[in-house]
Design an enzyme around this catalytic site. Structure first.
Site, short mmCIF file in Angstrom:
data_model
loop_
_atom_site.label_atom_id
_atom_site.label_comp_id
_atom_site.label_asym_id
_atom_site.label_seq_id
_atom_site.Cartn_x
_atom_site.Cartn_y
_atom_site.Cartn_z
N SER A 290 0.87 -1.18 -0.01
CA SER A 290 -0.12 -0.08 0.19
C SER A 290 0.86 1.23 -0.02
CB SER A 290 -0.99 -0.03 1.21
OG SER A 290 -0.08 0.07 2.29
N GLN A 291 0.21 2.40 -0.24
CA GLN A 291 0.86 3.61 -0.37
C GLN A 291 1.33 4.14 1.09
OE1 GLN A 291 1.87 5.30 -3.07
NE2 GLN A 291 3.11 6.62 -1.59
N SER A 292 0.55 3.56 2.26
CA SER A 292 1.16 4.03 3.48
C SER A 292 2.38 3.21 4.07
CB SER A 292 -0.07 3.64 4.52
OG SER A 292 -0.42 2.42 4.30
#
Length: 632
Positions: A290-292
């Site tokens: 994920s981007q996080s």
């Protein structure tokens, strides 16, 4: 699947009567050996009582029911080696010992230590003088060095564990239970299956108490009205989400037909009371994660795509938690809550500030691998969970029989190891020299050779392993260590004429020009009188300037060749493009402007252009007639 057993009869919430009556729980001991037990004699699980009292006046690890002197006595007991020893024994599965046995085990180990550490002469001479001081020295050693005492306790426990492994009368040791397997399934015997096959039902379907009596739980399920029972399924990962409220009551299905041909008959009978799937763009394609997670690992990115993915992650969390709020009446009454989350952050979406508590006993995970979250995958996972599976019967663990002679060898740090075949001094030197050559540590190599008085033409040992590279120079040349070749020849004055069993010198083993240049540079540095260079097969001597000039010349030649190749390739591309254009254009057609009556396509002309063209045609026709008359 057996021929006379239908898949639909194996639904655990509505098991067929003949299948249910044939089932019998299989019990195993700690070695996964099957134990035959009658149904009326099902063993009760051993549950150790947990004392929640703040004041502790007993020790279950040491089997001490009550201390004589209140707080001070039991406080000192918990700090003693005796308590620590029993605690470690309980963890290892051994029975605790009393203080007398503890003292005896300690003294026996120290006696064995003394016998192994001392020589026969010292034992004869000191037997009469040191008998009274042994206990004092041992107590001082234990008080001064706590680590040695702990190692001593660990050694005694390990020895007893090994004793347990080689005993013949421990085959049935351990608690007998149907939960002794490491499988996520409870195994059930049935006379409807062939020999060696058993049924399996997933443990996660049962409650904590129901798991102790699985057959009773399955019978209760069959008697209950399953139309009022339901479970909750959630899957999330990679921006995909799928959730459903699935009823335990199946619906009638006509089999695979029409648009539902991709679903099995069992999947078609799954009844969803509610379902929801959606997708958010949270993962960069072909990157994963994920981007996080990427932000936490590499810092926050500032691209447009990362901003979009970050926004979608927050939107996905909001969508899921909004759905949980809408389904809260179902979730509060569900029998099971199954969650499949790809990461910890995805799992927190369901547990942070939602109606689902992380301590909820109904909260479970799918005990198998699932695919991308879709409604079809939810149906497949529910069918895998709720239908009996046919498996191979678990096999007992293979016992490792340790010979008695091998078991008697002590594993403690003070035990005397058996005399083994130690490498010779030449082999030890070889290992260190090769390591320095591989790491290109020339100063350490020179220092080691001079310190140990090793001949630079030292023959590497064992000769069977280094028959192809008998010397350090051969090894460096064959393995491409050009810097070490120069050091061995120029600095340490190695002999380049030595040959291996195949009659090849170190020069002959060089694989590229850079290694050969090192040999030629060393020949230039040492001079022609150093050795018989013809026997070494080394090429003509070259200085550093000559080597650099030759490299520059080679580089220029390579660049000119590259340019020629590029020009040829460009010319070929141009010709190919030209041929393709001509092929697309075709032969074409030429207009005969001298023919006055030639047909002209007037469709593409405007009205004024058409009138002008017609006037011009009439004028040319008039001129032609006038010329014709004037000629006559």
């Amino acid at each position: 699947m057996s021929d006379h057993i239908q898949k639909n009869d194996l639904y655990v919430y509505d098991l067929a009567d003949d299948v249910l009556s044939s089932l019998e729980v299989i019990y195993f001991n700690s070695e996964l050996e099957e134990v035959q037990i009658k149904r009326t004699e099902e063993p009760k699980p051993v549950v150790k009582p947990i004392t929640k009292s703040k004041r502790v006046y007993s020790c279950t690890s040491c089997h001490i029911e009550k201390f004589s002197d209140g707080n001070g006595d039991y406080r000192s007991h918990f700090k003693s080696d005796f308590h620590k020893f029993n605690l470690k024994r309980v963890i290892k599965g051994l029975d605790p010992v009393d203080e007398l046995q503890f003292s005896k085990l300690i003294s026996e180990n120290r006696d064995s230590k003394t016998e192994k550490a001392g020589t026969n002469d010292e034992e004869d001479s000191d037997s009469s003088t040191d008998s009274g001081s042994d206990s004092d020295s041992e107590s001082e050693e234990r008080n001064d060095d706590g680590n040695d005492a702990q190692d001593e306790l660990d050694t005694i426990i390990e020895a007893e564990v090994q004793n347990l492994n080689i005993r013949d009368d421990d085959s049935d040791a351990g608690v007998v239970s149907h939960l002794n397997t490491q499988s996520p399934l409870v195994f059930l015997r049935s006379n409807k299956l062939p020999e060696g096959k058993v049924f399996g039902v997933y443990k996660c379907l049962f409650s904590k108490n129901g798991l102790q009596h699985p057959l009773k739980s399955i019978s209760t399920w069959k008697e209950q009205d399953q139309s009022q029972k339901f479970s909750v399924l959630f899957m999330i990962g990679g921006g995909h989400f799928a959730g459903a409220i699935v009823s335990h009551q199946r619906v009638a299905s006509s089999g695979n037909s029409g648009k539902k041909s991709k679903l099995s008959a069992q999947e078609q009978s799954v009844q969803f009371l509610e379902q929801k799937t959606f997708h958010r763009y949270t993962t960069r394609r072909k990157q994963g994660g994920s981007q996080s997670a990427n932000d936490n690992a590499k810092g926050k990115a500032n691209s447009a795509g990362s901003t979009l993915r970050r926004y979608n992650e927050a939107a996905l969390r909001a969508d899921v938690q909004s759905l949980l709020k809408d389904w809260e009446p179902y979730i509060s009454k569900a029998e099971n809550i199954f969650i499949r989350a790809k990461s910890v952050s995805d799992r927190k979406i369901f547990l942070d500030n939602t109606c689902i508590s992380k301590d909820d006993p109904r909260l479970k995970s799918f005990p198998f691998t699932t695919m991308r979250p879709t409604s079809h995958e939810l149906k497949r996972a529910w069918c895998d969970l709720t239908y009996l599976t046919i498996n191979d019967k678990p096999q007992p663990k293979v016992k490792k029989v340790i010979p008695a002679t091998q078991h008697m060898k002590s594993t403690s740090k003070w035990s005397t190891p058996e005399p083994s075949s130690q490498p010779s001094a030449e082999e030890q030197h070889t290992e260190k020299l090769i390591s320095m050559i591989q790491k290109s540590k020339a100063p350490l190599l020179i220092s080691y050779i001079r310190k140990n008085g090793i001949d630079i033409n030292f023959r590497l040992q064992p000769s069977s392993e280094y028959h192809h590279n008998p010397t350090m120079l051969h090894f460096a040349s064959a393995n491409g260590y050009k810097h070490m070749v120069l050091v061995l020849l120029s600095t340490l004055k190695a002999d380049p004429t030595i040959t291996n069993e195949n009659g090849k010198t170190a020069w002959d083993l060089a694989k590229d020009n850079s290694i050969r240049e090192s040999f030629q540079l060393a020949r230039h540095n040492l001079g022609e009188d150093y050795t018989n260079w013809a026997e070494s097969h080394i090429g003509e001597p070259l200085s550093t300037e000559e080597i650099e000039a030759r490299r520059q010349k080679l580089m220029l030649e390579e660049e000119s060749q590259k340019k020629l190749l590029i020009e040829k390739e460009l010319q070929a591309v141009k010709e190919r493009i030209k041929e393709e254009k001509e092929a697309k254009r075709g032969p074409g057609r030429q207009l005969d402007s001298s023919a006055p009556n030639a047909q002209i396509n007037l469709n593409s002309l405007s009205e004024n252009q058409r009138l002008r063209l017609m006037r011009e045609q009439r004028a040319r026709a008039a001129e032609a007639r006038m010329k014709k008359f004037s000629g006559n």
